[in-house]
Design a protein around this motif. Sequence first.
Motif, PDB file in Angstrom:
ATOM      1  N   GLY A   1       0.772  -1.230   0.000  1.00  0.00           N
ATOM      2  CA  GLY A   1       0.000   0.000   0.000  1.00  0.00           C
ATOM      3  C   GLY A   1       0.804   1.281   0.000  1.00  0.00           C
ATOM      4  N   CYS A   2       2.103   1.197  -0.170  1.00  0.00           N
ATOM      5  CA  CYS A   2       2.933   2.404  -0.159  1.00  0.00           C
ATOM      6  C   CYS A   2       2.637   3.329  -1.327  1.00  0.00           C
ATOM      7  N   ASP A   3       2.175   2.781  -2.423  1.00  0.00           N
ATOM      8  CA  ASP A   3       1.863   3.644  -3.561  1.00  0.00           C
ATOM      9  C   ASP A   3       0.691   4.560  -3.240  1.00  0.00           C
ATOM     10  N   LYS A   4      -0.093   4.208  -2.239  1.00  0.00           N
ATOM     11  CA  LYS A   4      -1.240   5.027  -1.840  1.00  0.00           C
ATOM     12  C   LYS A   4      -0.992   5.794  -0.548  1.00  0.00           C
ATOM     13  N   ASN A   5      -0.204   5.229   0.387  1.00  0.00           N
ATOM     14  CA  ASN A   5       0.011   5.866   1.683  1.00  0.00           C
ATOM     15  C   ASN A   5       1.397   5.512   2.224  1.00  0.00           C
ATOM     16  N   THR A   6       2.392   6.239   1.765  1.00  0.00           N
ATOM     17  CA  THR A   6       3.773   5.990   2.163  1.00  0.00           C
ATOM     18  C   THR A   6       3.970   6.134   3.661  1.00  0.00           C
ATOM     19  N   SER A   7       3.372   7.166   4.244  1.00  0.00           N
ATOM     20  CA  SER A   7       3.628   7.440   5.658  1.00  0.00           C
ATOM     21  C   SER A   7       3.076   6.348   6.574  1.00  0.00           C
ATOM     22  N   GLU A   8       1.949   5.748   6.233  1.00  0.00           N
ATOM     23  CA  GLU A   8       1.377   4.707   7.089  1.00  0.00           C
ATOM     24  C   GLU A   8       2.256   3.463   7.117  1.00  0.00           C
ATOM     25  N   VAL A   9       2.729   3.041   5.950  1.00  0.00           N
ATOM     26  CA  VAL A   9       3.594   1.860   5.902  1.00  0.00           C
ATOM     27  C   VAL A   9       4.931   2.169   6.576  1.00  0.00           C
ATOM     28  N   ALA A  10       5.472   3.358   6.342  1.00  0.00           N
ATOM     29  CA  ALA A  10       6.730   3.749   6.987  1.00  0.00           C
ATOM     30  C   ALA A  10       6.582   3.724   8.504  1.00  0.00           C
ATOM     31  N   ARG A  11       5.501   4.273   8.982  1.00  0.00           N
ATOM     32  CA  ARG A  11       5.245   4.297  10.425  1.00  0.00           C
ATOM     33  C   ARG A  11       5.126   2.868  10.970  1.00  0.00           C
ATOM     34  N   SER A  12       4.481   1.998  10.212  1.00  0.00           N
ATOM     35  CA  SER A  12       4.271   0.628  10.697  1.00  0.00           C
ATOM     36  C   SER A  12       5.572  -0.148  10.866  1.00  0.00           C
ATOM     37  N   VAL A  13       6.599   0.193  10.073  1.00  0.00           N
ATOM     38  CA  VAL A  13       7.885  -0.507  10.207  1.00  0.00           C
ATOM     39  C   VAL A  13       8.906   0.320  10.982  1.00  0.00           C
ATOM     40  N   GLY A  14       8.513   1.526  11.418  1.00  0.00           N
ATOM     41  CA  GLY A  14       9.387   2.333  12.252  1.00  0.00           C
ATOM     42  C   GLY A  14      10.475   3.077  11.530  1.00  0.00           C
ATOM     43  N   ILE A  15      10.158   3.576  10.326  1.00  0.00           N
ATOM     44  CA  ILE A  15      11.141   4.362   9.586  1.00  0.00           C
ATOM     45  C   ILE A  15      10.514   5.681   9.145  1.00  0.00           C
ATOM     46  N   ASN A  16      11.335   6.575   8.661  1.00  0.00           N
ATOM     47  CA  ASN A  16      10.888   7.851   8.137  1.00  0.00           C
ATOM     48  C   ASN A  16      10.285   7.626   6.747  1.00  0.00           C
ATOM     49  N   SER A  17       9.173   8.272   6.453  1.00  0.00           N
ATOM     50  CA  SER A  17       8.539   8.092   5.142  1.00  0.00           C
ATOM     51  C   SER A  17       9.441   8.565   4.006  1.00  0.00           C
ATOM     52  N   GLN A  18      10.392   9.437   4.309  1.00  0.00           N
ATOM     53  CA  GLN A  18      11.325   9.899   3.274  1.00  0.00           C
ATOM     54  C   GLN A  18      12.163   8.736   2.734  1.00  0.00           C
ATOM     55  N   ASN A  19      12.465   7.759   3.580  1.00  0.00           N
ATOM     56  CA  ASN A  19      13.217   6.581   3.115  1.00  0.00           C
ATOM     57  C   ASN A  19      12.460   5.857   2.015  1.00  0.00           C
ATOM     58  N   ILE A  20      11.166   5.700   2.189  1.00  0.00           N
ATOM     59  CA  ILE A  20      10.362   5.025   1.171  1.00  0.00           C
ATOM     60  C   ILE A  20      10.199   5.918  -0.051  1.00  0.00           C
ATOM     61  N   SER A  21      10.009   7.203   0.156  1.00  0.00           N
ATOM     62  CA  SER A  21       9.908   8.133  -0.975  1.00  0.00           C
ATOM     63  C   SER A  21      11.165   8.080  -1.830  1.00  0.00           C
ATOM     64  N   ASN A  22      12.320   7.977  -1.194  1.00  0.00           N
ATOM     65  CA  ASN A  22      13.578   7.888  -1.943  1.00  0.00           C
ATOM     66  C   ASN A  22      13.650   6.624  -2.789  1.00  0.00           C
ATOM     67  N   ILE A  23      13.075   5.541  -2.294  1.00  0.00           N
ATOM     68  CA  ILE A  23      13.051   4.308  -3.083  1.00  0.00           C
ATOM     69  C   ILE A  23      12.250   4.533  -4.359  1.00  0.00           C
ATOM     70  N   TYR A  24      11.108   5.201  -4.240  1.00  0.00           N
ATOM     71  CA  TYR A  24      10.261   5.469  -5.401  1.00  0.00           C
ATOM     72  C   TYR A  24      10.861   6.531  -6.322  1.00  0.00           C
ATOM     73  N   LYS A  25      11.248   7.660  -5.778  1.00  0.00           N
ATOM     74  CA  LYS A  25      11.636   8.814  -6.596  1.00  0.00           C
ATOM     75  C   LYS A  25      13.086   8.786  -7.058  1.00  0.00           C
ATOM     76  N   ARG A  26      13.976   8.319  -6.194  1.00  0.00           N
ATOM     77  CA  ARG A  26      15.408   8.354  -6.519  1.00  0.00           C
ATOM     78  C   ARG A  26      15.961   6.977  -6.870  1.00  0.00           C
ATOM     79  N   HIS A  27      15.113   5.976  -6.833  1.00  0.00           N
ATOM     80  CA  HIS A  27      15.511   4.598  -7.155  1.00  0.00           C
ATOM     81  C   HIS A  27      16.648   4.121  -6.257  1.00  0.00           C
TER      82      HIS A  27
END
Length: 90
Positions: A22-48
Amino acid sequence: MALKDVDANLHKRLVSILDYLGCDKNTSEVARSVGINSQNISNIYKRHTIPKLNLIAKIAHKYPDDVNYHWLLTGEGSMLPPSHPKAKLY
């Protein structure tokens, strides 16, 4: 296989898992669930970017029944664990 190819393939698999979770719809919720900053997941999507192994381990710990980590790391097998009800769809 060149290291860049391995990284690109790992990135594609990681994005597939994140989309499934569900990260494509709500990055912050999944990031919060695993205990990381949502920017880490955004970087995976945007910066590869390819995250450190500890991020993958956090996902493994939080979603043990939803992700086949052998597939995530190697590309072998199915995206979902064989015991998952939707395993045959992926």
